[in-house]
Design a protein around this motif. Sequence first.
Motif, PDB file in Angstrom:
ATOM      1  N   GLU A 186      -6.411 -16.401 -17.009  1.00 23.50           N
ATOM      2  CA  GLU A 186      -6.650 -15.256 -17.922  1.00 23.50           C
ATOM      3  C   GLU A 186      -6.335 -14.226 -17.012  1.00 23.50           C
ATOM      4  O   GLU A 186      -6.803 -13.669 -15.994  1.00 23.50           O
ATOM      5  N   PRO A 187      -5.428 -12.986 -17.776  1.00 24.29           N
ATOM      6  CA  PRO A 187      -5.154 -11.921 -17.069  1.00 24.29           C
ATOM      7  C   PRO A 187      -6.070 -11.064 -16.546  1.00 24.29           C
ATOM      8  O   PRO A 187      -5.779 -10.284 -15.647  1.00 24.29           O
ATOM      9  N   GLY A 188      -7.366 -11.096 -17.262  1.00 23.16           N
ATOM     10  CA  GLY A 188      -8.227 -10.314 -16.675  1.00 23.16           C
ATOM     11  C   GLY A 188      -9.366 -10.834 -15.557  1.00 23.16           C
ATOM     12  O   GLY A 188     -10.031 -10.169 -15.176  1.00 23.16           O
ATOM     13  N   GLU A 189      -8.838 -12.006 -15.148  1.00 23.95           N
ATOM     14  CA  GLU A 189      -9.427 -12.671 -13.863  1.00 23.95           C
ATOM     15  C   GLU A 189      -9.456 -11.541 -12.741  1.00 23.95           C
ATOM     16  O   GLU A 189      -8.301 -11.249 -12.352  1.00 23.95           O
ATOM     17  N   PRO A 190     -10.468 -11.367 -12.123  1.00 25.60           N
ATOM     18  CA  PRO A 190     -10.484 -10.241 -11.115  1.00 25.60           C
ATOM     19  C   PRO A 190      -9.484 -10.458 -10.005  1.00 25.60           C
ATOM     20  O   PRO A 190      -8.708  -9.547  -9.433  1.00 25.60           O
ATOM     21  N   TRP A 191      -9.390 -11.795  -9.484  1.00 21.72           N
ATOM     22  CA  TRP A 191      -8.518 -12.030  -8.348  1.00 21.72           C
ATOM     23  C   TRP A 191      -7.036 -11.865  -8.965  1.00 21.72           C
ATOM     24  O   TRP A 191      -6.036 -11.490  -8.143  1.00 21.72           O
ATOM     25  N   PHE A 192      -6.683 -12.258 -10.180  1.00 20.84           N
ATOM     26  CA  PHE A 192      -5.345 -11.868 -10.851  1.00 20.84           C
ATOM     27  C   PHE A 192      -5.000 -10.497 -10.893  1.00 20.84           C
ATOM     28  O   PHE A 192      -3.935 -10.188 -10.512  1.00 20.84           O
ATOM     29  N   GLN A 193      -6.071  -9.826 -11.407  1.00 15.89           N
ATOM     30  CA  GLN A 193      -5.799  -8.201 -11.342  1.00 15.89           C
ATOM     31  C   GLN A 193      -5.463  -7.724  -9.932  1.00 15.89           C
ATOM     32  O   GLN A 193      -4.641  -6.777  -9.922  1.00 15.89           O
ATOM     33  N   ASP A 194      -6.313  -8.189  -9.268  1.00 16.55           N
ATOM     34  CA  ASP A 194      -6.168  -8.106  -7.604  1.00 16.55           C
ATOM     35  C   ASP A 194      -4.725  -8.064  -7.074  1.00 16.55           C
ATOM     36  O   ASP A 194      -3.978  -7.503  -6.432  1.00 16.55           O
ATOM     37  N   VAL A 195      -4.309  -9.280  -7.311  1.00 15.92           N
ATOM     38  CA  VAL A 195      -2.824  -9.803  -6.898  1.00 15.92           C
ATOM     39  C   VAL A 195      -1.748  -9.033  -7.666  1.00 15.92           C
ATOM     40  O   VAL A 195      -0.817  -8.630  -7.004  1.00 15.92           O
ATOM     41  N   LEU A 196      -1.952  -8.569  -8.899  1.00 11.87           N
ATOM     42  CA  LEU A 196      -0.876  -7.798  -9.690  1.00 11.87           C
ATOM     43  C   LEU A 196      -0.828  -6.354  -9.172  1.00 11.87           C
ATOM     44  O   LEU A 196      -0.026  -5.731  -9.263  1.00 11.87           O
ATOM     45  N   ARG A 197      -1.987  -5.973  -8.211  1.00 12.34           N
ATOM     46  CA  ARG A 197      -2.018  -4.664  -7.764  1.00 12.34           C
ATOM     47  C   ARG A 197      -1.205  -4.619  -6.442  1.00 12.34           C
ATOM     48  O   ARG A 197      -1.071  -3.707  -5.647  1.00 12.34           O
ATOM     49  N   GLY A 198      -0.841  -6.086  -5.961  1.00 13.52           N
ATOM     50  CA  GLY A 198       0.075  -6.252  -4.830  1.00 13.52           C
ATOM     51  C   GLY A 198      -0.806  -6.512  -3.414  1.00 13.52           C
ATOM     52  O   GLY A 198      -0.423  -6.593  -2.381  1.00 13.52           O
TER      53      GLY A 198
END
Length: 190
Positions: free
Chosen positions: A111-123
């Motif tokens: 899910e794109p809203g997953e906290p870890w996924f959001q974190d990794v997409l911020r680099g």
Amino acid sequence: MCLLGIFALSVLVALSFLEFRSENRERIQAVNNAYLEEIARQSNLRISIRMNAAIAYTAMFAELFSSVERLAGPDAAALLQNMAGHYDFHDVRVFTPDGKGRDLEGSVRVEPGEPWFQDVLRGNHDVRFIRNGHGPDNLLFYSPIIRDGEIVGAVAGVYDMSILSRIMDEAVEVLREQYLADEAVVERFE
């Protein structure tokens, strides 16, 4: 007088023996405490080394994935297999920024809203604890996949917490064996 001297000597020997036993117990307790501290230090060191290595492996594979054109294609599958074979990850995954990806068994989605996924997409690369209601809890190690300065995906390695439990169990077993050996020493002096 002689009887009084023998009695006094007997009392002195008994008191000396009691003092020796007390000091011996304190010494053994200090040794046990030192063993416990060393086991804790060694366990912490082992876990720290494994965690740092997992983060480094994830970052290294993210770098390797940066050369793969299609993160859900066959080249990515081969690289995932390689990643799984080189570290203790029990599952490895690669994702595109829209959350589509693959693991060793095929297609997966996050899910794109997953906290870890959001974190990794911020680099960012990091590790997260994942509670698992169906089995052992996990640690999720993740790193961004960067190509030409742009984040094009994420790589994640799932680390089964039972591995850490085994490290701690080994440390406790060593301590238990040492404790039993020290208890045998104490019993010999009692």
